[in-house]
Design a protein around this motif. Structure first.
Motif, short mmCIF file in Angstrom:
data_model
loop_
_atom_site.label_atom_id
_atom_site.label_comp_id
_atom_site.label_asym_id
_atom_site.label_seq_id
_atom_site.Cartn_x
_atom_site.Cartn_y
_atom_site.Cartn_z
N GLU B 137 0.83 -1.19 0.00
CA GLU B 137 0.00 0.00 0.00
C GLU B 137 0.88 1.26 0.00
O GLU B 137 0.40 2.36 0.17
CB GLU B 137 -0.92 0.00 1.21
N SER B 201 -2.41 5.99 -0.74
CA SER B 201 -3.63 6.75 -0.51
C SER B 201 -3.30 8.22 -0.28
O SER B 201 -3.93 9.10 -0.85
CB SER B 201 -4.37 6.16 0.68
N THR B 202 -2.29 8.46 0.55
CA THR B 202 -1.96 9.85 0.85
C THR B 202 -1.48 10.57 -0.39
O THR B 202 -1.90 11.68 -0.70
CB THR B 202 -0.87 9.89 1.92
N ALA B 205 -4.18 10.96 -3.05
CA ALA B 205 -5.24 11.88 -2.66
C ALA B 205 -4.82 13.32 -2.91
O ALA B 205 -5.65 14.18 -3.16
CB ALA B 205 -5.57 11.68 -1.18
#
Lengths: 100, 679, 542, 507, 168
Positions: B137, B201-202, B205
Motif C-alpha cells: 500500500e 492513498s496519501t 489523494a
C-alpha cells in the motif's frame, strides 16, 4: 683614564679569539686551552665590572672561576688521556665515531 | 472475511521458504515439493476467497491492513500496510494462480536436480516478494517487493551457479534492475519531498491539487519500470535471464515479475496522468521496445530466447498501453500474457525436456507426433500470442492497438502502426518457432539423445550428481539427468499446460469489447481503480463510426500475414529462410547480434567505467594523490630530517660552529629582534 | 541499589579488568585459556550493555545514566559519562561486537594470545569510553587511547610484511589531526573554563563561546578534520586500505567508521552548529563522491580485503553524506546506518577471515566455485552482501534510504545533484558485491580450493554469524525499536541546525487506504498485531 | 636545627653519603661486588628525599626559608625540584645496581659521582645567587662529563665524554659571560638584586646581552636547539642509566635555574625573552623531531626526542605568569618519569654491553622480554603523549598554558610536532611488537644481556617510574596542586641581603 | 700610566692569543696562553684586583698551565696535522664568532659613556689593598659557594682517578 668599555672590548676580542681557536684548532688540548682563553676573557670582564661597580663580588667570582677552571682542567685532561688511550689520537677530526 | 488474512497471503510462501531454505536439504524430495506447493496453494485459496468476497455485492472497493511502523522518524513514517483493490486482485490472481501451476510443473521438471530444495525455497521466496509487491500500500513496500523479486530472480537465474554464464546472467539481471531501482528511489525521495508520505492513498489523494515535478517523478518511475519490465534501454538482462531453469523463465521472466513495471505504472496512473510528457515517453519506449525485441526475436535459434524476446516485445505493448493511458488494457494484456507466455515457456520446457535439454530449434523439428499434448497446448499459446481470434491475446492486444489509435497522444497513429507491425512480426516469429519445432523433418539425433549425448550441446554430457558437483555445468540439468528417447512429459507437467492452454483461449473473453458484442467486463472490474479515466463507452454512445472493428481486422490480417510468411519460409520451403538471410546479410547479422547492444554497452559504459576506476581512480587518485600525499608528507619530513642529520657531522669543531652561529643568532635576536610588545 | 548510577562505569571497567586479569595469566602454547577468559569478559560486558536499552527512557532526549564526578579539580576536569539516543546503541553495539571478535579470533590467533586479547579488550575500553564520555578531556583521552591497541594489533598480528608500515601509517594519520584537535579543545577550555560537553553545548547554542568567528571556525575545522580522518571521509582515507588489509579480523571489525562519525555527530554538531552547517555542502559533496569513489575502486580490486576496504569507504561516505544533510531523515538514517555498517562490516570481515583461515589467501583470482562446498557460508555471505547493498527488509536499506532521502530533502547547495550521484552508489555497490560473490563462490572451482580441502561453517562460526545475520533481518524489519532512541537525537540536532521550512513541505495527515464504507475497522488489523499504529505525522519536518 | 642547616639538609645528606661511599669503597676487596655501596647510596638518596619532603612541610608552614646570607632559598619551587632530583637519582641508582658487571670496576665511584652530581643539581635549584648557581652547575656538569665516559672500554664512551666536556665548557663560558654582563649591568649577582637593578640600569643593552648569554648557556644544558648538537652523540655513547639520569635531573635543574632567572631575574624583559624562547622552543621541537625521524640507534633517537621535549617544555615558559611555571614544573616531572623509565628499560634489555642498539635489534622483543617490552611501550606511549599517561597530561598542561597566554600557533606547531614525533616512537614500538621476519633473527641471543629476571631493585625502580608516569596521567591532581602553589614563588624569590647592599667601598 | 699599561698588555694579550691560534704545536700554544694570562694579571692589577692578579699568576699560569704542558708532554702531542674535518666550523662558526664579537663590541661602545672609565690612580694610589673586603665577603655572604667548591674539587679528583686510571 681608560674607558671600561675598552677593557670589555679587549675581553670580547679574547673571547672571540677563544671561540675561533676552538673552531680552528685540531688538537684537543689546544681546544681545551682556547676554552681557558675564553674563561680568562670572562674573568677580565668580571674584574672590569667589579672595578666599575666598586664591588668585590666580581673579583670573588673570578676567584671561583679559577677554581672551577682548575677542576675542569683536571677532569678534562683526564678525559683527554682516556680518549688518547682508546684512540691513539688527539685530533678532534678523528673523533667522530658517532654522527648523524 | 478477516482482513488480517491478507498478511497470510505473502507470509505463507515465506514460511515455505524458511522451511525449505533451512532444513530442506535434509528433507526427501516429495516433502520439499509438498511444502512448497502447500504454501503456494494456500495463498491461492485465500486469493480465491478474497476474489469471491470482492465480487460480491456491497463489498468495498478496497480493503487494507496496517501494521506497526516499519520506519518511523519524526516527520516521516512508513508502515507495513497491504491493500487489496480490483487491480491488486487481478495481479494476485495471476501471481498465485500461475505461480501455483508453475510450482506443480516444477515438481516434476526439476525432479532430478540436485538443488531441488533450493529451487523451491527460492521459488517460494519469489512468491513472497511478488505478493508483497502487489499487495503493498506504499511505494516503499512496493519497492520491498520490487527489490525482493529482483533478488529471487538473481538467485534463480544463477541457480546453476557453477556455470559462468548463469552466474553472469544473474548478476547482470540484478545490476540492471538496480539501475532501474536507482530511478525508483529518486522518485520516492521526490514524493516524500512533495507529499511527505509514501502511502499510495496519501500521495494519490493529494496529487490533483499538489504542485510537484510530476514529469521528473514519473520519468524516474519509468526508469524503474523499464528496469523491471525489460524496456529500452534496460531490457538487456531478460534474454540472458533464460540461463535459469525453464519454470523460472515462465514464472518470473514471463508471467509475473517482469510485469511489475506495468503494474507499478498502472498503480501510479494518477501521477502519470498529470504528466503528458512522461506518458509520451512511456508510450515511445513501449513501442520501440516492442518493435526492437520482435525484430531480434525473428532470427533467434534458441527456443527460450525467442520466447524471451517475445516477452520483451509484449511488455513493450503493455508499456505502450500505459503510455496512452489505457491502463486497463495494459493490465488486460498483462493477464492474458501471463497465461499464454507461461504456457509457452512451460511448453518449451516440455519440449526441452523431451529432447533431454536441447534448446536449439535448428536441431528440432517434427515433434508434433511425438509429443502431442505439448504440441496442442503450445499451439494454443502460439495462436494466442499471434493475436488470432478468439484466443486471449487477440482481445487484449486489439484493445491496446485501439486505445493507441484513438488516444490524444501526438504520436497515436504512429504508435498504432508500430503496434501492428509488431503484431505481424510476433505472429511471424511465433509461427516460425511453431513450424521449426513441431513440423518438418526430424533434425535431432535420437540415438545420441537416447545415450545422453547431444551432438550439439557439449554441456549436457556430465550427469548431475554423479561427478564432482563443482565441475558439473548443466543447462536445465534436470533434463539431462535421465537420457532417453524423445518422450512426452509426465502428467504432472502436462496438467498445468492444459490448464494454461484453456486460459489462453478463454482468458480474453472477459474483456470482449462492446464493438464485438461483449461487455468489456474487465474494464468495468478495474473501473474503481482507474476511475480518473473518462467514463467508459456505454452502449448509448456506441456508434459504428468507431474504428475498432476496422482496426481489429487490420491486426488480424497482420497476424495471418505473419502466419503465412512463416508457413512459406519454414514449412513450404525451409531453405528459403537461409537464402533470405544470406541475401540480406547485414540486416540479418545486425538482428542476430541483437543490434550489438550488449557489445555497445560493454564498450561505451562498462569498459570505460572499469578502466576509469582502475587507472584514474585507483591508479592516479588513490595511489597517486591520496596515498601520495601521505608519502609525500612523509618523505619531505624525512628530507628535513636528513638535513638535521647532516648538521650532526660528528665533529666537535662543527658542533662548536653551530653553537657559535646559534649564539650569534640569539644575541642578534635579543638585541634587535622583533619585539611586538616593546617599543 | 540502583544500577543506573554506575552501569556505564561498570561497562567501561569490565573489559579493563578483563585486560588486567589476562595480563597476569601466563601464556602457554596452544592453550585456549586466554580465549575463554576474554570471551567471558566480553560477554559480561555485553550483558551489562543490555541494561541500557531496557531501562532507557525513550521519550527523553537528555543524557541518561549520567555520572559526573570531579576528577582533576584544578582544571575543572570531570569524570562525566552518560548516554543519549545517539550513543546508547553504539555502546550496545560495541558490547556485541567484542564477543564476536573474540570468537572470530578463536583459531586465527594462535600465538601471543595474551597480547592479542589484552589489546583487544583495551580497544573495547577506549571505544566505550569514547561513546560515553561527556567531558571533553575524558573523551579526548579515550579518543587517543583508541589508537594504541589498534596500532599494536596491526603491528603484531598484521598479515604481511607490510604490517609495521601499515600500523605506523594508521597511527600517524589519526594522531596528527588529533593533536590539532587538542589545540581546539584547549582553546575552547580557555575560552569557557569548562570541558563539560553539556555546558559547552549550552554555550554554543547561545553563541557564547567566542565572539571571534574566525577562531571558532578554525576550531571547528580542527575538530572536523580529526574526526573526518578517523571516519575516513573521502580524500582522507589514505590509511584505511593498508590498515584493513593488514589488521586481523577482530580488529578490522571495529576499525572504521563509528568512532569518527559519532564524534562528528556529538562534538562537531554539538559544539559548532553554525560552522558545521557552513561546511555541510562540502561534506555532502565529499560524501557523495566518496560513495562513488569507493564503489568504483572496489569494483576493480582483486584482493578481497582491499575490496572490502573500499566498500567500507563507500558505506561510511553514505553516513557522512546523511549526517551532513542536517535533516532528521539524514541524521537518523546516518546514525542507524552506523550500527548497520558496523554489523555488516563485522559479518563481512568475519566471513573473509573464515575464507582466509581455510584457503590462506585473499586473492579473488584464486577462488571460485565455493558455493557447492560451503552452502552455509555462501548463504551468510550472500545475506551479508545483500544487507550491504541495501536490499529492503535488511537493515542496510533503511539506513541508506533515510540518508538518501535526507539528502534529497536537504537545503544544502546542489543537494539534488549529490543525491543523484550518491544514489548511483546503490547500483555500483550491488555490482561489486555480486561480482565478488560470483568470483569467489560461483563458477568453476578455483585454484586454491582445488588444492586445499575446506570445510563449511563450524558450530562456533555459526555462533559468530547467526547473531549478525539475525540482526540484519530484525533491524531491517523492526527499525523503530532502534530508531525511537536515535530519533530523539535527530530531532534535537536537526532542529537546531536547520529551522523547519514550513512553506516548503505541506503538512499531510496520513489516512488509511480503506474507504469509510469498508466493513472492516481499519484498526483491527493493527490491533491484532499488538499495538495500534496511528500515523503520527506531526509537523512534517525533514 | 638551625635554619642554615635546614636549608641544606638534602644536599648535606647526599654529600655525606657520597663521602661515606668513597670512604668505604677501598674497604671492599677489588674483586667483590659493589652492591652494598649502591644500597648505601640508595639509602642516602631516599633519606635526602625524605629531608626534602620535610623541607616541604616546613615551607608549607613558614613560607620560604633563606640561608647562608641569602645565597639559597628553600621554597616550594626548589623543594619540588629537590624531590624530583632525589627521585630520579634514587630510581637511577636502583636501576643501575646490576648494571655494572664485575670486571668493570669503579662502581663505587659511580655511586659517589651520582650522589655528588645530584648535590650540585639540588644546589642549582635552591640557590638565588648566580655564583652558587654557577658552582652547582659545574658540579653537576663535571660529574656528568665523567659519568658519560664511564664505559671506558667502548671507544664511543670517551668520545661522548670528550664531546660533552669540550662543548659543555664552551657553553659554560657563555653562561659565565652572561653572568658577568649581568653583574655589569646591575652590579649584583643575586637574582633578586638583579631584578631590582634592572629597573634602573643605565645600560639595558648590557642586560639584554646578559640575557642572551644566559639563555645560550642554559639552552645548552637543557639541549635546546640550536644548542642541541652535542646531545645525540653524548647520549649515544653514554651508559643507558646515566643517559636516563643526565637527560632528566641536570636538565630539570637547568630548567629550574632558567625559570628562576627569567621569571624573577628578568621579569622586566619578559616580552623580549618570551619571543626568544618562543623561537627556541619551535626550533627545538622541530629539529628534535625531524632529527629523530631517521635514526636507527635507539638511544640516539631518544636523544633527539629529548631535544624535542626540551622544546615542549620551553613552550610553557612563553606562557607568562604562574601558569607557565606550573606547567613547566609539571612537565619536567612527567618527562623525568617517563624518560628515566625508558632508559632504565633500555639498560635492562641491552645490558652493560649494549647488545641491542638499533631499532631492528628490538624487532619482536615483546615475545622474548614481554614485561620489559610492555614497560618500554608504555613509556614510549607516554613520550608520544597518549592520554592516561603523564606525557599526555604534561603536554596538555603545557599547551593549555600556552593557549591561555594567546600562543595558539605555538601550540599548533607543538602539537603538530608531537604528531611527527609519534612516527619514530612508533617505529620502535611497532618493532617491539612486530613478529620478527622468520628466518632472519634480529639479534642473536649472545649480544643480548641474558634474559634474566631483573633484580628486585631494578624491578622496583621500573615499577616506580611506570606508576609515576601513570599516576601523573590519571591523578595529576596532587602534583598539579603543588606546582600551582609553587608557581608564584620564583617571582618573589630572594630577599636581597648582603649582596645587594654595596659592598665595602674601597675609598 | 693606566692607558699605557692597558695598551701594552692588552696588545700583548691579543697577540699572544692570536699566537695560540696560529701556532701548530700545542706546547707553543700553551706558552702563548701563559703570556695571555700574565698580561691579564697585569691588567687585573691595574684594575685594582691585586689578589686576583697574584692568583692568576700562581693558580692559572702556574698550576693549570703546568698541568696542560704536562699532559702535552705525557701524550707526546706533536704538531697538529692538517685534516679536513669540518666545513661548518669555517662556514658557520667563524662568521658566528665574528658576529658575536661585533655585537659585543657594538654594545660596549654604545654604552661607553654609561660604563664610565677607570679612575686614574684608583686602587693604584690607594695604600690599602682590597684583600680584606674580599675575604670578608668570601667568608660571609659567599661562604656557601666557597664550601661547596670543595665538592667540586672532590669530584674533579674522583673523575681524574676514574678516567685516567688504566683499566685492568
Amino acid at each position: 683614564m681608560v674607558p671600561i668599555a675598552y677593557y670589555l672590548i679587549l675581553a670580547a676580542i679574547l673571547f672571540s679569539i677563544g671561540i675561533a681557536a676552538f673552531l680552528i684548532k685540531r688538537n684537543v688540548i689546544t681546544i681545551f686551552m682556547s676554552i681557558e682563553l675564553m674563561l680568562n676573557a670572562v674573568n677580565l670582564t668580571f674584574v672590569a665590572f667589579s672595578h666599575m661597580w666598586h664591588q668585590v663580588s666580581g673579583q670573588i667570582f673570578v676567584f671561583f672561576v679559577m677554581v672551577v677552571a682548575a677542576a675542569e682542567a683536571a677532569v678534562g685532561l683526564a678525559i683527554i688521556i682516556a680518549l688518547f688511550r682508546s684512540r691513539q689520537t688527539l685530533n678532534v677530526d678523528q673523533v667522530n665515531l658517532m654522527r648523524n | 472475511m478477516n482482513p488480517n488474512l491478507l498478511w497470510l497471503i505473502p507470509l505463507l510462501p515465506f514460511a515455505g521458504f524458511l522451511i525449505n531454505g533451512t532444513i530442506g536439504r535434509k528433507l526427501p524430495r516429495p516433502a520439499v515439493s509438498a511444502i512448497a506447493l502447500l504454501f503456494t496453494a494456500a495463498p491461492a485459496v485465500l486469493v480465491a476467497q478474497l476474489w469471491l468476497y470482492m465480487k460480491s455485492a456491497g463489498a468495498p472497493d478496497a480493503i487494507s491492513v496496517v501494521s506497526r511502523p516499519w520506519i518511523a522518524i519524526t516527520g516521516f513514517q512508513v508502515n507495513f500496510s497491504f491493500a487489496v483493490d480490483h487491480l491488486t486482485l487481478i495481479m494476485l490472481g495471476v501471481v498465485t494462480g500461475v505461480g501455483f501451476l508453475i510450482h506443480v510443473y516444477s515438481a516434476s521438471y526439476m525432479a532430478e536436480d540436485e538443488g531441488y530444495w533450493r529451487f523451491f525455497a527460492y521459488l517460494n521466496l519469489f512468491m513472497f516478494f511478488m505478493l508483497v509487491l502487489v499487495l503493498a500500500e506504499s511505494f516503499l513496500l512496493l519497492f520491498v517487493g520490487w527489490e525482493g523479486v529482483g533478488l529471487a530472480s538473481y538467485l534463480l537465474i544463477g541457480f546453476y551457479f557453477t556455470k559462468d554464464s548463469a552466474a553472469n546472467a544473474g548478476k547482470k539481471a540484478f545490476i540492471v534492475n538496480r539501475i532501474g531501482d536507482f530511478g525508483f528511489l529518486l522518485a520516492m525521495f521526490l514524493l516524500i519531498q512533495h507529499f511527505g508520505s509514501l502511502s499510495f492513498s496519501t500521495v494519490f489523494a493529494h496529487v490533483p491539487t499538489a504542485a510537484a515535478p510530476f514529469t521528473a517523478i514519473c520519468l524516474l518511475l519509468v526508469l524503474g519500470a523499464a528496469g523491471k519490465s525489460a524496456q529500452i534501454p534496460l531490457y538487456v538482462w531478460l534474454p540472458d535471464a533464460m540461463e535459469g531453469p525453464t519454470p523460472v523463465s515462465a514464472l518470473i521472466h514471463a508471467a509475473t515479475m517482469v510485469t511489475a513495471g506495468i503494474y507499478m505504472v498502472a498503480r501510479c496512473h494518477v501521477l502519470f496522468d498529470r504528466s503528458p510528457t512522461a506518458l509520451l515517453v512511456v508510450a515511445c519506449i513501449g513501442a520501440a521496445t516492442a518493435l526492437l525485441a520482435a525484430t531480434i526475436g525473428m532470427v533467434q535459434h534458441d527456443i527460450k530466447r525467442v520466447l524471451a524476446y517475445s516477452t520483451v516485445s509484449q511488455l513493450g505493448y503493455m508499456f505502450m498501453a500505459c503510455g496512452v493511458a489505457a491502463y486497463s488494457a495494459a493490465i488486460f494484456h498483462l493477464m492474458t500474457h501471463a497465461f499464454f507466455k507461461a504456457l509457452l515457456f512451460l511448453a518449451a520446457g516440455s519440449v526441452i525436456h523431451a529432447l533431454s535439454g536441447e534448446q536449439d530449434m535448428r536441431v528440432m523439428g517434427g515433434l508434433r507426433k511425438r509429443i502431442p499434448v505439448t504440441f496442442w497446448t503450445m499451439t494454443a499459446g502460439v495462436f494466442a500470442i499471434a493475436g488470432i481470434p478468439p484466443f486471449a491475446a487477440f482481445f487484449s492486444k486489439d484493445e491496446i492497438l485501439y486505445q493507441a489509435f484513438i488516444s490524444n497522444n501526438p504520436l497515436a497513429k504512429l504508435l498504432w502502426a508500430v503496434g501492428v507491425l509488431t503484431a505481424f512480426l510476433t505472429s511471424f516469429y511465433m509461427f516460425r518457432l511453431w513450424f521449426k519445432t513441431f513440423f518438418g523433418a526430424r533434425r535431432f539425433d535420437e540415438d545420441a539423445l537416447a545415450h545422453g549425448q547431444s551432438t550439439h550441446a557439449p554441456h549436457t554430457d556430465a550427469a548431475q550428481g554423479t561427478s564432482d558437483p563443482s565441475t558439473t555445468a548443466e543447462h536445465d540439468s534436470g533434463q539431462a539427468a535421465h537420457p532417453h528417447g524423445v518422450h512426452e512429459s509426465s502428467w504432472i507437467m502436462l496438467l498445468p499446460l492444459v490448464i494454461l492452454a484453456v486460459f489462453s483461449i478463454i482468458g480474453g473473453w472477459v474483456g470482449i469489447p462492446l464493438a464485438f458484442g461483449g461487455h468489456n467486463e474487465f474494464e468495468h472490474f478495474l473501473h474503481p481503480v482507474f476511475s480518473t479515466l473518462p467514463e467508459l463507452v456505454t452502449p448509448e454512445h456506441f456508434s459504428f463510426r468507431d474504428p475498432e472493428p476496422i482496426l481489429a481486422l487490420i491486426s488480424i490480417a497482420a497476424a495471418l500475414l505473419g502466419l503465412l510468411a512463416a508457413y512459406v519460409l519454414y514449412f513450404r520451403s525451409p531453405g528459403r529462410a537461409s537464402d533470405l538471410a544470406l541475401k540480406a546479410r547485414p540486416v540479418y547479422s545486425l538482428l542476430s547480434h541483437k543490434y550489438w547492444v550488449d557489445e555497445i554497452y560493454g564498450a561505451v559504459l562498462i569498459g570505460p567505467l572499469l578502466a576509469f576506476s582502475r587507472f584514474v581512480l585507483g591508479g592516479l587518485i588513490d595511489a597517486g594523490l591520496v596515498q601520495g600525499a601521505g608519502s609525500a608528507a612523509g618523505s619531505s619530513a624525512r628530507g628535513l630530517g636528513s638535513l638535521v642529520r647532516r648538521m650532526q657531522s660528528g665533529n666537535i669543531r662543527s658542533y662548536a660552529g653551530w653553537l657559535a652561529l646559534g649564539a650569534a643568532a640569539v644575541i642578534l635576536f635579543t638585541l634587535f629582534g622583533l619585539h611586538p610588545f616593546h617599543p | 541499589m540502583n544500577p543506573d548510577r554506575f552501569i556505564l562505569s561498570l561497562i567501561l571497567l569490565t573489559p579493563l579488568v578483563g585486560a588486567a586479569v589476562l595480563a597476569f595469566i601466563p601464556e602457554r602454547e596452544g592453550s585456549k585459556k586466554h580465549h575463554w577468559i576474554a570471551l567471558v569478559f566480553t560477554l559480561l560486558t555485553l550483558l551489562f550493555t543490555l541494561h541500557l536499552p531496557f531501562y532507557y527512557i525513550y521519550g527523553s532526549g537528555a543524557f541518561q545514566y549520567e555520572v559526573s564526578l570531579p576528577w582533576i579539580a584544578n582544571l575543572a576536569i570531570r569524570y562525566h559519562v552518560g548516554v543519549d539516543g545517539l550513543s546508547m546503541w553504539l555502546v550496545v553495539l560495541t558490547g556485541l561486537l567484542a564477543p564476536l571478535g573474540v570468537l572470530a579470533s578463536w583459531n586465527a590467533i594462535k600465538t601471543r594470545t595474551k597480547t592479542f586479547f589484552v589489546l583487544f579488550l583495551l580497544q573495547q575500553v577506549a571505544m566505550i569510553g569514547i561513546f560515553i564520555s561527556l567531558d571533553l578531556f575524558l573523551y579526548y583521552g579515550f579518543w587517543e587511547l583508541s589508537l594504541v591497541p589498534m596500532t599494536l594489533l596491526i603491528a603484531t598480528f598484521g598479515r604481511t610484511e607490510n604490517r609495521r608500515r601499515a600500523a605506523i601509517k594508521y597511527f600517524l594519520y589519526a594522531f596528527i589531526p588529533s593533536a590539532i584537535l587538542l589545540v581546539g579543545m584547549i582553546w575552547l577550555y580557555v575560552r569557557t573554563g569548562t570541558f563539560d560537553f553539556v555546558n559547552l553545548q549550552a554555550l554554543a547554542a547561545q553563541h557564547a563561546i567566542s565572539p571571534n568567528g574566525h577562531a571558532l571556525w578554525l576550531c571547528s575545522l580542527a575538530f572536523l578534520i580529526a574526526f573526518a580522518v578517523k571516519v575516513p571521509i573521502f580524500p582522507l582515507h589514505g590509511w584505511m586500505t593498508d590498515a584493513i588489509v593488514e589488521a586481523p579480523t577482530a580488529a578490522v571489525m571495529v576499525l572504521v567508521g563509528k568512532l569518527g562519525l559519532y564524534s562528528i555527530l556529538r562534538f562537531s554538531f554539538g559544539l559548532f552548529p553554525d560552522e558545521s552547517r557552513h561546511i555541510a555542502p562540502l561534506l555532502v559533496a565529499l560524501g557523495a563522491i566518496g560513495i562513488v569513489y569507493g564503489a568504483l575502486n572496489a569494483l576493480v580490486q582483486n584482493d578481497l580485503k582491499r575490496l572490502a576496504s573500499f566498500s567500507t569507504l563507500s558505506h561510511v561516505s553514505f553516513i557522512a553524506l546523511g549526517i551532513f544533510t542536517f535533516t532528521i531523515s539524514g541524521i537518523d538514517g546516518g546514525t542507524f546506518q552506523i550500527l548497520n555498517e558496523s554489523l555488516i562490516g563485522a559479518a563481512l570481515f568475519i566471513l573473509l577471515g573464515l575464507l582466509y583461515e581455510r584457503y590462506g589467501t585473499y586473492n579473488m583470482q584464486d577462488y571460485g566455485g565455493l558455493a557447492a562446498r560451503h552452502p552455509w557460508m555462501v548463504t551468510a555471505f550472500v545475506l551479508t552482501s545483500l544487507a550491504a547493498v541495501g536490499l529492503p527488509m535488511l537493515n542496510g536499506f533503511i539506513g541508506e534510504f533515510l540518508i538518501l532521502n535526507g539528502a534529497m530533502q536537504s537545503i544544502t547547495k546542489h543537494h539534488v545533484l549529490w543525491t543523484v550521484v550518491a544514489t548511483t552508489g546503490v547500483i555500483l555497490s550491488s555490482a561489486y558485491m555480486l561480482w565478488m560473490i560470483q568470483r569467489v563462490f560461483y563458477g568453476k572451482l578455483g585454484v586454491r580450493p582445488a588444492e586445499v580441502t575446506g570445510w563449511d561453517l563450524t558450530a562456533r562460526e555459526h555462533l559468530e554469524l547467526c547473531p549478525l545475520v539475525a540482526l540484519f533481518l530484525i533491524m531491517g524489519v523492526a527499525s523503530p525499536f532502534w530508531m525511537k532512541a536515535i530519533d530523539t537525537f535527530g530531532i534535537a540536532t536537526a532542529d537546531k541546525l536547520l529551522a523547519p521550512n514550513p512553506g516548503k513541505f505541506r503538512h499531510i495527515e496520513a489516512e488509511t487506504y480503506s474507504r469509510p464504507t469498508s466493513f472492516v475497522d481499519p484498526k483491527l488489523g493493527a490491533d491484532a498485531l499488538g499495538k495500534p499504529a496511528p500515523p503520527e505525522n506531526k509537523g512534517a519536518r525533514y | 636545627m638551625s635554619t642554615n642547616l635546614l636549608t641544606l639538609l638534602p644536599e648535606l645528606i647526599l654529600t655525606i653519603t657520597g663521602i661515606l661511599v668513597m670512604l668505604i669503597e677501598p674497604l671492599i676487596a677489588p674483586g667483590r661486588s659493589r652492591k652494598p655501596l649502591g644500597w648505601l647510596a640508595i639509602f642516602g638518596t631516599a633519606l635526602s628525599g625524605i629531608a626534602a619532603y620535610y623541607q616541604l612541610q616546613i615551607t608549607n608552614r613558614t613560607g620560604a626559608l633563606t640561608g647562608f646570607y641569602g645565597t639559597i632559598q628553600v621554597d616550594g619551587f626548589s623543594v619540588f625540584f629537590h624531590l624530583l632530583i632525589a627521585a630520579v637519582v634514587l630510581v637511577t641508582l636502583m636501576g643501575s645496581l646490576d648494571y655494572f658487571e664485575l670486571p668493570v670496576t669503579h662502581a663505587g665511584e659511580y655511586f659517589a659521582l651520582v650522589l655528588f652530581g645530584s648535590t650540585g643539581m639540588m644546589f642549582m635549584t635552591s640557590s638565588v645567587e648566580l655564583l652558587m648557581v654557577f658552582v652547582g652547575l659545574e658540579i653537576s656538569s663535571i660529574s656528568t662529563y665523567i659519568l658519560a665516559g664511564f664505559r671506558k672500554a667502548q671507544a664511543t664512551a670517551s668520545e661522548s665524554s670528550l664531546k660533552y666536556f669540550l662543548l659543555g665548557s664552551f657553553a659554560t663560558a657563555f653562561f659565565l659571560y652572561g653572568i658577568a654582563l649581568c653583574f655589569g649591568a646591575t652590579g649584583s649577582t643575586s637574582i633578586a638584586a638583579i631584578a631590582q637593578g634592572l629597573a634602573h640600569t643605565q645600560t639595558p643593552l648590557l642586560a639584554w646581552l646578559a640575557l642572551a648569554m644566559i639563555v645560550i648557556g642554559l639552552g645548552f644544558k637543557v639541549s635546546a636547539a640550536p644548542f642541541h648538537v652535542w646531545t645525540p652523540d653524548v647520549y649515544q655513547g653514554a651508559p643507558a642509566p646515566v643517559v636516563g639520569l643526565m637527560s632528566t635531573a641536570p636538565k630539570a635543574a637547568a630548567f629550574a635555574v632558567l625559570l628562576r632567572i627569567l621569571y624573577s631575574g628578568f621579569p622586566l624583559y619578559q616580552q623580549r625573552w618570551a619571543v626568544l624562547i618562543w623561537l627556541i622552543a619551535v626550533l627545538s621541537m622541530t629539529i628534535g623531531n625531524l632529527g629523530a625521524l631517521l635514526q636507527t640507534d635507539v638511544k640516539r633517537m631518544l636523544a633527539y626526542s629529548s631535544i624535542a621535549h626540551a622544546g615542549y617544555l620551553l613552550v610553557a615558559f612563553t606562557a607568562f605568569g604562574p601558569d607557565g611555571i606550573s606547567a613547566a614544573c609539571f612537565y619536567t616531572a612527567t618527562y623525568a618519569a617517563m624518560n628515566v623509565g625508558a632508559f632504565l628499560v633500555l639498560g635492562q634489555i641491552s645490558g652493560f654491553g649494549e647488545g641491542a642498539r638499533s631499532i631492528d635489534d628490538f624487532t619482536g622483543m615483546a615475545a622474548r622480554r614481554p614485561v620489559l617490552s610492555a614497560l618500554l611501550a608504555f613509556f614510549l606511549l607516554s613520550l608520544i603523549g597518549i592520554p592516561f599517561t603523564g606525557g599526555f597530561f604534561g603536554k596538555f598542561y603545557v599547551f593549555s598554558a600556552a593557549i591561555h597566554s594567546g600562543n595558539i600557533w605555538l601550540a599548533v606547531i607543538g602539537l603538530a610536532n608531537s604528531g611527527v614525533a609519534c612516527f619514530y616512537y612508533l617505529r620502535l614500538l611497532a618493532a617491539l611488537y612486530t613478529r620478527p621476519v622468520p628466518g632472519e633473527s634480529s639479534v642473536s641471543g649472545a649480544t643480548l644481556a641474558p634474559a634474566r629476571i631483573f633484580s628486585p631493585a631494578a624491578g622496583l625502580a621500573l615499577a616506580a617510574t611506570a606508576l609515576a608516569t601513570l599516576a601523573l596521567g590519571i591523578f595529576p591532581g596532587r602534583i598539579l596542586h603543588l606546582t600551582q602553589r609553587l608557581s608564584t614563588e620564583p617571582a618573589t624569590s630572594g630577599t636581597p641581603q648582603a649582596l645587594s647592599a654595596p659592598s665595602v667601598d674601597p675609598r | 700610566m693606566q692607558i699605557a699599561l692597558f695598551i701594552i698588555f692588552g696588545l700583548l694579550a691579543v697577540l699572544a692569543a692570536l699566537n695560540l691560534l696560529f701556532q701548530r704545536h700545542p706546547i707553543n700554544s700553551a706558552l702563548s696562553l701563559v703570556v695571555v694570562m700574565m698580561s691579564l694579571a697585569v691588567l687585573y692589577w691595574s684594575l685594582g684586583a691585586e689578589f686576583l692578579a697574584a692568583a692568576q699568576v700562581i693558580v692559572y699560569a702556574g698550576a693549570v698551565m703546568v698541568l696542560f704542558v704536562f699532559v702535552v708532554m705525557l701524550l707526546n702531542a706533536g704538531e697538529e696535522e692538517r685534516t679536513h674535518g669540518s666545513k661548518v666550523a669555517y662556514i658557520a662558526g667563524i662568521p658566528g664568532a665574528a658576529a658575536i664579537f661585533c655585537l659585543l663590541a657594538f654594545v660596549f661602545l654604545k654604552n661607553k659613556t654609561a660604563l664610565g672609565t677607570t679612575q686614574l690612580g684608583g686602587y693604584l694610589s690607594s695604600a690599602t689593598s682590597n684583600i680584606r673586603d674580599l675575604s670578608h665577603v668570601l667568608f660571609t655572604s659567599l661562604l656557601l659557594p666557597f664550601e661547596v667548591t670543595s665538592i667540586l674539587i672532590l669530584i674533579a679528583i674522583l673523575g681524574a682517578v676514574v678516567l685516567a686510571r688504566k683499566e685492568l
